[in-house]
Design an enzyme around this catalytic site. Structure first.
Site, PDB file in Angstrom:
ATOM      1  N   LYS A   9       0.871  -1.466   0.012  1.00  0.00           N
ATOM      2  CA  LYS A   9      -0.017  -0.070  -0.066  1.00  0.00           C
ATOM      3  C   LYS A   9       0.825   1.117  -0.052  1.00  0.00           C
ATOM      4  O   LYS A   9       1.940   1.023   0.253  1.00  0.00           O
ATOM      5  CB  LYS A   9      -0.945   0.021   1.172  1.00  0.00           C
ATOM      6  N   TYR A  49     -12.541  -1.775  -2.967  1.00  0.00           N
ATOM      7  CA  TYR A  49     -13.076  -1.993  -1.577  1.00  0.00           C
ATOM      8  C   TYR A  49     -14.495  -1.609  -1.401  1.00  0.00           C
ATOM      9  O   TYR A  49     -15.020  -1.212  -0.465  1.00  0.00           O
ATOM     10  CB  TYR A  49     -12.392  -0.961  -0.634  1.00  0.00           C
ATOM     11  N   ASN A 112      -1.961   0.344   6.744  1.00  0.00           N
ATOM     12  CA  ASN A 112      -1.269  -0.879   7.229  1.00  0.00           C
ATOM     13  C   ASN A 112      -0.547  -1.876   6.315  1.00  0.00           C
ATOM     14  O   ASN A 112      -0.404  -2.976   6.406  1.00  0.00           O
ATOM     15  CB  ASN A 112      -2.364  -1.940   7.834  1.00  0.00           C
ATOM     16  N   HIS A 115      -2.126  -5.548   1.590  1.00  0.00           N
ATOM     17  CA  HIS A 115      -3.281  -6.221   1.562  1.00  0.00           C
ATOM     18  C   HIS A 115      -3.029  -7.570   0.797  1.00  0.00           C
ATOM     19  O   HIS A 115      -2.014  -7.963   0.402  1.00  0.00           O
ATOM     20  CB  HIS A 115      -3.992  -5.457   0.295  1.00  0.00           C
ATOM     21  N   GLU A 126      -9.655 -10.120  -7.572  1.00  0.00           N
ATOM     22  CA  GLU A 126      -8.706  -9.075  -7.248  1.00  0.00           C
ATOM     23  C   GLU A 126      -7.570  -8.671  -8.202  1.00  0.00           C
ATOM     24  O   GLU A 126      -7.030  -7.838  -8.718  1.00  0.00           O
ATOM     25  CB  GLU A 126      -8.370  -9.030  -5.796  1.00  0.00           C
TER      26      GLU A 126
HETATM   27  N1  UDP Z   1      -9.456  -0.398   7.653  1.00  0.00           N
HETATM   28  C1  UDP Z   1      -9.596   0.772   8.409  1.00  0.00           C
HETATM   29  N2  UDP Z   1     -10.136   0.881   9.575  1.00  0.00           N
HETATM   30  C2  UDP Z   1     -10.488  -0.445  10.154  1.00  0.00           C
HETATM   31  C3  UDP Z   1     -10.629  -1.420   9.352  1.00  0.00           C
HETATM   32  C4  UDP Z   1      -9.910  -1.579   8.281  1.00  0.00           C
HETATM   33  O1  UDP Z   1      -9.043   1.923   8.000  1.00  0.00           O
HETATM   34  O2  UDP Z   1     -11.296  -0.300  11.128  1.00  0.00           O
HETATM   35  C5  UDP Z   1      -8.929  -0.407   6.305  1.00  0.00           C
HETATM   36  C6  UDP Z   1      -7.653  -1.119   6.300  1.00  0.00           C
HETATM   37  O3  UDP Z   1      -6.664  -0.619   5.524  1.00  0.00           O
HETATM   38  C7  UDP Z   1      -7.989  -2.382   5.980  1.00  0.00           C
HETATM   39  C8  UDP Z   1      -8.974  -2.262   4.962  1.00  0.00           C
HETATM   40  O4  UDP Z   1      -9.737  -1.398   5.261  1.00  0.00           O
HETATM   41  O5  UDP Z   1      -6.539  -3.311   5.529  1.00  0.00           O
HETATM   42  C9  UDP Z   1      -9.694  -3.358   4.638  1.00  0.00           C
HETATM   43  O6  UDP Z   1     -10.258  -3.922   5.737  1.00  0.00           O
HETATM   44  P1  UDP Z   1     -10.384  -5.400   6.149  1.00  0.00           P
HETATM   45  O7  UDP Z   1     -11.189  -5.663   7.352  1.00  0.00           O
HETATM   46  O8  UDP Z   1     -10.619  -6.227   4.977  1.00  0.00           O
HETATM   47  O9  UDP Z   1      -8.888  -5.674   6.703  1.00  0.00           O
HETATM   48  P2  UDP Z   1      -7.940  -6.657   5.785  1.00  0.00           P
HETATM   49  O10 UDP Z   1      -8.559  -8.046   4.826  1.00  0.00           O
HETATM   50  O11 UDP Z   1      -7.052  -5.811   5.056  1.00  0.00           O
HETATM   51  O12 UDP Z   1      -7.124  -7.123   6.972  1.00  0.00           O
HETATM   52 MG    MG Z   2     -10.131  -7.783   3.711  1.00  0.00          MG
END
Ligand code: UDP
Ligand code: MG
Length: 141
Positions: A9, A49, A112, A115, A126
């Site tokens: 990212k 997303y 974070n 992905h 994806e």
């Molecule tokens: N995200 C965020 N706040 C949250 C949860 C998720 O900003 O409380 C963002 C973060 O960048 C995350 C992405 O949204 O990686 C997608 O969320 P998901 O729950 O799918 O997490 P991931 O699969 O990436 O671990």
């Molecule tokens: Mg996810």
């Protein structure tokens, strides 16, 4: 062999740790079938997303993901989806295990670093978002 889709990212690209993250992938046994640096548009980030569009963080997530270049990656390995989710670690770096990509490089739950697809089916969807069949086929052998 199973495939998954990964991204480095914009926060991690800004930290200049693309090489470290790619090395963690290959050292964990993943083969890279495709890799390219792209500036994801707001439209692409919104669509990618879309599953989160009702969540309070959606707007911020779309802005962040289009704030600078990302690296999109197609990976292959036995059990690739689950093994890559293990390698990236928990969404919130405060909860990510030692030695994971997010523990090492994530700044926050939103920014974070990486992905990873959450299922084989989503991995296909994806990957197709950013790579053509021909691009992947040319590198798979
Ligand atoms: N995200 C965020 N706040 C949250 C949860 C998720 O900003 O409380 C963002 C973060 O960048 C995350 C992405 O949204 O990686 C997608 O969320 P998901 O729950 O799918 O997490 P991931 O699969 O990436 O671990
Ligand atoms: Mg996810």
């Amino acid at each position: 062999m199973e495939r998954t889709f990964a991204m480095i990212k914009p926060d991690a690209v800004r930290k200049n740790v693309i090489g470290e993250i790619l090395a963690m992938m290959t050292q964990a046994g993943f083969k890279i079938l495709g890799v390219k640096m792209i500036r994801i548009t707001k439209e692409q980030a919104s669509a990618f997303y879309a599953v989160h569009k009702e969540r309070p963080f959606y707007g911020e997530l779309v802005d962040f993901m289009s704030s600078g270049p990302s690296v999109v990656i197609a990976l292959e390995k036995d059990n690739a989806v689950a093994d890559y989710r293990t390698l990236i670690g928990a969404t919130d770096p405060a909860e990510a295990a030692e030695g994971t990509i997010r523990k090492r490089f994530a700044s926050s739950k939103g920014e974070n670093a990486a992905h990873g697809s959450d299922s084989v089916e989503n991995g296909k969807i994806e990957t197709a978002f950013f790579f053509s069949e021909a691009e992947i086929a040319a590198n798979a052998r």
